[in-house]
Design a protein around this motif. Structure first.
Motif, PDB file in Angstrom:
ATOM      1  N   ASP A  94      46.177  34.954  41.977  1.00 41.38           N
ATOM      2  CA  ASP A  94      46.057  36.408  42.042  1.00 41.38           C
ATOM      3  C   ASP A  94      45.410  36.900  40.755  1.00 41.38           C
ATOM      4  O   ASP A  94      45.763  36.447  39.659  1.00 41.38           O
ATOM      5  N   ALA A  95      44.463  37.794  40.878  1.00 35.07           N
ATOM      6  CA  ALA A  95      43.758  38.335  39.720  1.00 35.07           C
ATOM      7  C   ALA A  95      44.604  39.394  39.033  1.00 35.07           C
ATOM      8  O   ALA A  95      45.471  40.030  39.655  1.00 35.07           O
ATOM      9  N   GLN A  96      44.354  39.592  37.761  1.00 37.54           N
ATOM     10  CA  GLN A  96      44.997  40.628  36.959  1.00 37.54           C
ATOM     11  C   GLN A  96      43.901  41.435  36.271  1.00 37.54           C
ATOM     12  O   GLN A  96      42.850  40.888  35.935  1.00 37.54           O
ATOM     13  N   ALA A  97      44.124  42.705  36.045  1.00 37.20           N
ATOM     14  CA  ALA A  97      43.166  43.548  35.328  1.00 37.20           C
ATOM     15  C   ALA A  97      43.425  43.414  33.834  1.00 37.20           C
ATOM     16  O   ALA A  97      44.458  43.846  33.341  1.00 37.20           O
ATOM     17  N   GLY A  98      42.482  42.798  33.133  1.00 37.36           N
ATOM     18  CA  GLY A  98      42.589  42.676  31.686  1.00 37.36           C
ATOM     19  C   GLY A  98      42.026  43.917  31.005  1.00 37.36           C
ATOM     20  O   GLY A  98      41.568  44.858  31.673  1.00 37.36           O
ATOM     21  N   PRO A  99      42.023  43.952  29.692  1.00 36.49           N
ATOM     22  CA  PRO A  99      41.487  45.098  28.957  1.00 36.49           C
ATOM     23  C   PRO A  99      40.045  45.411  29.364  1.00 36.49           C
ATOM     24  O   PRO A  99      39.210  44.509  29.432  1.00 36.49           O
ATOM     25  N   GLY A 100      39.785  46.668  29.706  1.00 35.47           N
ATOM     26  CA  GLY A 100      38.444  47.084  30.097  1.00 35.47           C
ATOM     27  C   GLY A 100      38.035  46.671  31.492  1.00 35.47           C
ATOM     28  O   GLY A 100      36.889  46.832  31.880  1.00 35.47           O
ATOM     29  N   GLN A 101      38.962  46.123  32.275  1.00 38.90           N
ATOM     30  CA  GLN A 101      38.659  45.645  33.614  1.00 38.90           C
ATOM     31  C   GLN A 101      39.378  46.463  34.675  1.00 38.90           C
ATOM     32  O   GLN A 101      40.392  47.112  34.403  1.00 38.90           O
ATOM     33  N   VAL A 102      38.841  46.385  35.896  1.00 37.37           N
ATOM     34  CA  VAL A 102      39.420  47.064  37.051  1.00 37.37           C
ATOM     35  C   VAL A 102      39.665  46.022  38.127  1.00 37.37           C
ATOM     36  O   VAL A 102      38.784  45.218  38.424  1.00 37.37           O
ATOM     37  N   LEU A 103      40.856  46.014  38.707  1.00 41.29           N
ATOM     38  CA  LEU A 103      41.178  45.116  39.817  1.00 41.29           C
ATOM     39  C   LEU A 103      40.946  45.868  41.110  1.00 41.29           C
ATOM     40  O   LEU A 103      41.472  46.972  41.295  1.00 41.29           O
ATOM     41  N   GLY A 131      35.145  45.905  52.302  1.00 37.60           N
ATOM     42  CA  GLY A 131      33.869  45.657  52.969  1.00 37.60           C
ATOM     43  C   GLY A 131      33.010  44.787  52.086  1.00 37.60           C
ATOM     44  O   GLY A 131      33.035  44.915  50.858  1.00 37.60           O
ATOM     45  N   ASN A 132      32.267  43.855  52.698  1.00 37.62           N
ATOM     46  CA  ASN A 132      31.473  42.912  51.927  1.00 37.62           C
ATOM     47  C   ASN A 132      30.112  42.739  52.583  1.00 37.62           C
ATOM     48  O   ASN A 132      30.023  42.660  53.807  1.00 37.62           O
ATOM     49  N   GLY A 133      29.072  42.681  51.776  1.00 37.60           N
ATOM     50  CA  GLY A 133      27.729  42.442  52.286  1.00 37.60           C
ATOM     51  C   GLY A 133      27.310  41.004  52.062  1.00 37.60           C
ATOM     52  O   GLY A 133      27.868  40.302  51.228  1.00 37.60           O
ATOM     53  N   GLU A 184      28.565  41.618  46.657  1.00 39.78           N
ATOM     54  CA  GLU A 184      28.209  42.986  47.052  1.00 39.78           C
ATOM     55  C   GLU A 184      29.318  43.510  47.961  1.00 39.78           C
ATOM     56  O   GLU A 184      29.402  43.129  49.121  1.00 39.78           O
ATOM     57  N   PHE A 185      30.178  44.378  47.416  1.00 38.95           N
ATOM     58  CA  PHE A 185      31.327  44.821  48.194  1.00 38.95           C
ATOM     59  C   PHE A 185      31.804  46.191  47.744  1.00 38.95           C
ATOM     60  O   PHE A 185      31.383  46.714  46.724  1.00 38.95           O
ATOM     61  N   SER A 186      32.697  46.742  48.538  1.00 38.99           N
ATOM     62  CA  SER A 186      33.382  47.978  48.175  1.00 38.99           C
ATOM     63  C   SER A 186      34.873  47.738  48.356  1.00 38.99           C
ATOM     64  O   SER A 186      35.288  46.814  49.058  1.00 38.99           O
ATOM     65  N   GLY A 187      35.665  48.567  47.697  1.00 34.15           N
ATOM     66  CA  GLY A 187      37.096  48.389  47.813  1.00 34.15           C
ATOM     67  C   GLY A 187      37.851  49.476  47.084  1.00 34.15           C
ATOM     68  O   GLY A 187      37.266  50.408  46.524  1.00 34.15           O
ATOM     69  N   TYR A 188      39.162  49.346  47.110  1.00 35.43           N
ATOM     70  CA  TYR A 188      40.046  50.307  46.471  1.00 35.43           C
ATOM     71  C   TYR A 188      40.524  49.781  45.120  1.00 35.43           C
ATOM     72  O   TYR A 188      40.811  48.586  44.980  1.00 35.43           O
ATOM     73  N   VAL A 189      40.631  50.676  44.166  1.00 38.09           N
ATOM     74  CA  VAL A 189      41.161  50.320  42.852  1.00 38.09           C
ATOM     75  C   VAL A 189      42.647  50.013  43.010  1.00 38.09           C
ATOM     76  O   VAL A 189      43.418  50.850  43.491  1.00 38.09           O
ATOM     77  N   GLU A 190      43.047  48.816  42.618  1.00 32.76           N
ATOM     78  CA  GLU A 190      44.444  48.376  42.689  1.00 32.76           C
ATOM     79  C   GLU A 190      45.155  48.522  41.350  1.00 32.76           C
ATOM     80  O   GLU A 190      46.339  48.820  41.311  1.00 32.76           O
ATOM     81  N   GLY A 209      43.762  53.679  43.675  1.00 32.85           N
ATOM     82  CA  GLY A 209      43.543  54.269  44.984  1.00 32.85           C
ATOM     83  C   GLY A 209      42.126  54.770  45.202  1.00 32.85           C
ATOM     84  O   GLY A 209      41.745  55.045  46.335  1.00 32.85           O
ATOM     85  N   ASP A 210      41.327  54.896  44.132  1.00 33.19           N
ATOM     86  CA  ASP A 210      39.927  55.317  44.290  1.00 33.19           C
ATOM     87  C   ASP A 210      39.159  54.297  45.115  1.00 33.19           C
ATOM     88  O   ASP A 210      39.348  53.084  44.962  1.00 33.19           O
ATOM     89  N   LEU A 211      38.274  54.787  45.982  1.00 31.64           N
ATOM     90  CA  LEU A 211      37.364  53.926  46.736  1.00 31.64           C
ATOM     91  C   LEU A 211      36.080  53.803  45.932  1.00 31.64           C
ATOM     92  O   LEU A 211      35.488  54.816  45.540  1.00 31.64           O
ATOM     93  N   VAL A 212      35.655  52.570  45.650  1.00 28.41           N
ATOM     94  CA  VAL A 212      34.479  52.341  44.813  1.00 28.41           C
ATOM     95  C   VAL A 212      33.577  51.294  45.455  1.00 28.41           C
ATOM     96  O   VAL A 212      33.974  50.576  46.375  1.00 28.41           O
ATOM     97  N   THR A 213      32.365  51.209  44.958  1.00 25.37           N
ATOM     98  CA  THR A 213      31.449  50.145  45.330  1.00 25.37           C
ATOM     99  C   THR A 213      31.027  49.422  44.066  1.00 25.37           C
ATOM    100  O   THR A 213      31.134  49.965  42.960  1.00 25.37           O
ATOM    101  N   VAL A 214      30.563  48.195  44.201  1.00 24.92           N
ATOM    102  CA  VAL A 214      30.220  47.360  43.066  1.00 24.92           C
ATOM    103  C   VAL A 214      28.714  47.156  43.019  1.00 24.92           C
ATOM    104  O   VAL A 214      28.084  46.863  44.034  1.00 24.92           O
ATOM    105  N   ASN A 215      28.142  47.328  41.831  1.00 28.45           N
ATOM    106  CA  ASN A 215      26.747  46.974  41.595  1.00 28.45           C
ATOM    107  C   ASN A 215      26.773  45.736  40.709  1.00 28.45           C
ATOM    108  O   ASN A 215      27.022  45.834  39.503  1.00 28.45           O
TER     109      ASN A 215
END
Length: 95
Positions: free
Chosen positions: A21-30, A35-37, A67-73, A85-91
């Motif tokens: 399971d991933a964890q959000a480290g300093p300066g990171q967002v989990l 959705g995935n492209g 290339e995906f979108s998802g919710y901030v955990e 809870g924010d919905l975001v996309t990844v570049n």
């Protein structure tokens, strides 16, 4: 958690694997992907076209799908401008 990963430099070679399971480290967002492209790089890696190993030498297993979108955990320390809870996309081309 479970992930689909390419496990060897051969045509195909995908397997469902367990990853930590991933964890959000300093300066990171989990993120929790929803959705995935599939892009040209994913197709090339899946088929492992001749010459690809010379350009791209990944560590195995390789979880594909950048290339995906998802919710901030979860938010790591020093992250601003987002909320759980924010919905975001990844570049994947920005750092």
């Amino acid at each position: 958690m479970r992930a689909v990963a390419k496990v060897a430099g051969v045509d195909g070679g995908l397997q469902a694997i367990e990853v930590p399971d991933a964890q959000a480290g300093p300066g990171q967002v989990l993120l929790r992907p929803v959705g995935n492209g599939i892009c040209g790089t994913d197709v090339s890696i899946y088929h492992w076209y001749p010459g690809l190993a010379a350009r791209y030498n990944p560590a195995w297993p390789l979880v594909m799908g950048h290339e995906f979108s998802g919710y901030v955990e979860a938010l790591g320390a020093d992250v601003t401008g987002l909320a759980v809870g924010d919905l975001v996309t990844v570049n994947p081309h920005l750092t």
